[in-house]
Scaffold this motif. Sequence first.
Motif, short mmCIF file in Angstrom:
data_model
loop_
_atom_site.label_atom_id
_atom_site.label_comp_id
_atom_site.label_asym_id
_atom_site.label_seq_id
_atom_site.Cartn_x
_atom_site.Cartn_y
_atom_site.Cartn_z
N LEU A 97 31.83 50.05 29.46
CA LEU A 97 32.24 49.26 30.62
C LEU A 97 31.36 48.02 30.81
CD1 LEU A 97 33.19 51.93 33.31
CD2 LEU A 97 34.67 50.17 32.36
N ASP A 98 30.14 48.05 30.25
CA ASP A 98 29.28 46.87 30.32
C ASP A 98 29.97 45.66 29.69
OD1 ASP A 98 27.32 48.20 31.64
OD2 ASP A 98 26.01 48.46 29.90
N VAL A 99 30.63 45.90 28.57
CA VAL A 99 31.33 44.81 27.89
C VAL A 99 32.56 44.38 28.68
CG1 VAL A 99 32.50 44.12 25.77
CG2 VAL A 99 30.46 45.55 25.66
N VAL A 100 33.26 45.35 29.28
CA VAL A 100 34.45 45.02 30.08
C VAL A 100 34.05 44.15 31.27
CG1 VAL A 100 36.35 45.95 31.45
CG2 VAL A 100 35.63 47.13 29.37
N PHE A 101 32.92 44.48 31.89
CA PHE A 101 32.46 43.69 33.03
C PHE A 101 31.96 42.31 32.62
CE2 PHE A 101 31.97 47.82 35.36
CZ PHE A 101 32.83 47.49 36.41
N MET A 102 31.73 42.12 31.32
CA MET A 102 31.34 40.80 30.83
C MET A 102 32.54 39.87 30.65
SD MET A 102 28.09 40.34 30.37
CE MET A 102 28.02 39.07 29.12
N ILE A 103 33.76 40.42 30.68
CA ILE A 103 34.95 39.61 30.43
C ILE A 103 35.07 38.44 31.41
CG2 ILE A 103 37.49 39.63 30.47
CD1 ILE A 103 37.38 42.40 29.20
N PRO A 104 34.84 38.63 32.73
CA PRO A 104 34.92 37.47 33.62
C PRO A 104 33.97 36.36 33.23
CG PRO A 104 34.85 39.50 34.89
CD PRO A 104 34.58 39.88 33.48
N PHE A 105 32.76 36.72 32.78
CA PHE A 105 31.78 35.72 32.41
C PHE A 105 32.14 35.05 31.09
CE2 PHE A 105 27.47 34.05 31.66
CZ PHE A 105 27.23 33.53 32.92
N MET A 106 32.88 35.77 30.22
CA MET A 106 33.32 35.18 28.96
C MET A 106 34.48 34.22 29.15
SD MET A 106 33.12 38.27 26.18
CE MET A 106 33.97 39.49 27.17
N THR A 107 35.14 34.34 30.30
CA THR A 107 36.30 33.50 30.56
C THR A 107 35.87 32.13 31.04
OG1 THR A 107 37.48 35.50 31.26
CG2 THR A 107 38.49 33.38 31.82
N PRO A 108 36.35 31.05 30.44
CA PRO A 108 36.00 29.71 30.94
C PRO A 108 36.34 29.60 32.42
CG PRO A 108 37.16 29.55 28.84
CD PRO A 108 37.22 30.99 29.26
N PRO A 109 35.44 29.06 33.25
CA PRO A 109 35.67 29.00 34.70
C PRO A 109 36.99 28.32 35.08
CG PRO A 109 33.41 28.41 34.20
CD PRO A 109 34.11 28.53 32.88
N TYR A 110 37.34 27.24 34.37
CA TYR A 110 38.58 26.55 34.72
C TYR A 110 39.80 27.39 34.37
CZ TYR A 110 38.50 25.25 29.76
OH TYR A 110 38.46 25.29 28.39
N ILE A 111 39.67 28.27 33.35
CA ILE A 111 40.78 29.16 33.00
C ILE A 111 40.94 30.22 34.08
CG2 ILE A 111 41.57 30.91 31.36
CD1 ILE A 111 41.90 28.20 30.24
N GLY A 112 39.82 30.84 34.50
CA GLY A 112 39.88 31.84 35.56
C GLY A 112 40.42 31.26 36.86
N SER A 113 39.99 30.05 37.20
CA SER A 113 40.47 29.40 38.42
C SER A 113 41.97 29.14 38.35
CB SER A 113 39.72 28.09 38.65
OG SER A 113 38.35 28.32 38.82
#
Length: 555
Positions: A97-113
């Motif tokens: 789950l540590d890696v799963v929780f890293m997914i938001p941080f791996m996502t470019p901020p403008y993509i997540g927005s």
Amino acid sequence: MHNINRISYQKLGIALALLILAMLVVVPLFFIFMTSVYSGQELDMMAPLRVIMENELSQVFWNSIWLGICVVVGTTLLALPLAWIFARTDWARHTWLDVVFMIPFMTPPYIGSMGWILFMQKNGYIEQLIPSSSIVTPVFFSMFGMVAIMSLHLFPFLYLILRNALVQIGGSKEEAASVHGGSFLYSFRRVVMPLLLSSYAMGALLVFVKTIAEFGTPATFGRKIGYYVLTSEIHKYISSWPIDFGKATSMASILLTACLMIWYVQTLVSQRYTYSLISGKGSRGRLYRLQVWQRLLVWVFVAGLLLFSVGVPYFSIIAASLLKLRGVGLAWNNLTLQYYVDLLTWGSKSMQALMNSLSLSLVAATISVLLGTYFALMISRSKTWPQRITDLFSLLPNTVPGIVIVVGLILLWNSPWMPIPLYNTYGMVVLTYVVFFLPYTVQYVKSNFAQLDESLFQAGRVFGGSATYIFRKILLPLIIPGMLAGWMMTFTISVRELVASLMILPPSMETSATYIFSQFEQGKVSLGMAMAVISVGLTTLMLLGINKLSAKSKL
């Protein structure tokens, strides 16, 4: 005699660290500073402050500071309970789950927005799925929504620091409090929190400077709600005609000053609340047995966090990547996989961009870990002023917007007197990534090292161990968790880096981030979202592999 030689080598090591950091960080920032205070005829040290006041940019400055404070609060509310759950309960065994929780941080901020915008906007995905939600969705497009998006993006960073610190603390001190009648809340408030404060101050500082230096979310969501910050204004003055680099660097100088003041407060907190937690006596972790209602509460918290940090944005991202026509909306007959087929065709422009991203990130993350570990060991516990200066220099790249430090690097490495022709090459991209993300490795390793008791190394020397032996057998095994965390963080951010890639890449070279950006610019949102899914998916698989190898090495 042995101690004299050791002190001499340490001084030489710190001097070398300062020299490397000066060339990588300080000199480029000096170029930026001189541009902001020197107009060409005279030196005006008050010019940055006057620019802020005369152009009514003070509100924009306070917007940046307030946003940073709110996001630190938001990430704390998310990361602290999560760190405790995965360090102090049987959830600790779910390392994947540590890696799963890293997914938001791996996502470019403008993509997540953009994912959140597509989901929450009028006639967006949530209204298509639940029409009655149209009453709630307008509330999201506010300061609250912006803080929520950025907190959900940045909480993994603080979570890793706090979880590693909780693991280092062990459980014996809490058990001692329990034996003497202390309740859980008492032991958490009087034992755990003071021991955790140094690591928290370090993580909160980096979250703060990352927030106020962020460009992607303010450029997408912030612009939509009319909330402007210094990074968006700096970008406007650099990229829009008439270009005014003097105003841009003046704003960057003010931002840098504010971050340095906060860094100073953080160093005071760290010096006051740093304790040696790992010694030769050993320690064991304490896992709390959760009652049924507590286990249910943990399930709800973790599931809810996964839903909002990964589920909602990636539902939008994946849905957008599959739609034939955006105007038709969510419908089974409007879905296609053709965009993925086009992107994954070997030899295509998109595949080359993806391979460029992965190779650049691997090289940059490895160099960052080696340099960051060296700097962290030289900084040690920041007892002397050279160590404090080294600490400050290592943190500087995170205190200014990326777009500004890139310009400083260009000015330095493209200077006529520079003997190394690095500008406009593959090496320049790697160098820029290393400068950008070096602070993460330094802070992770420093957090681990600060909690090692000096008695460990004294024991090694008493029994005749050489410096190399002590480093290999005692120090290195204890700081490897921090090194791995720093490598993972650097790799994931490098893969999605946009600002540096746009300005540094040679003309014939693209990365996944610049490819996505160019597709959005051309109106091909589905193609851009498909590339985002592929790049994040590959990064996640790589991190899962590293996490599995790391778990095996501990057995």
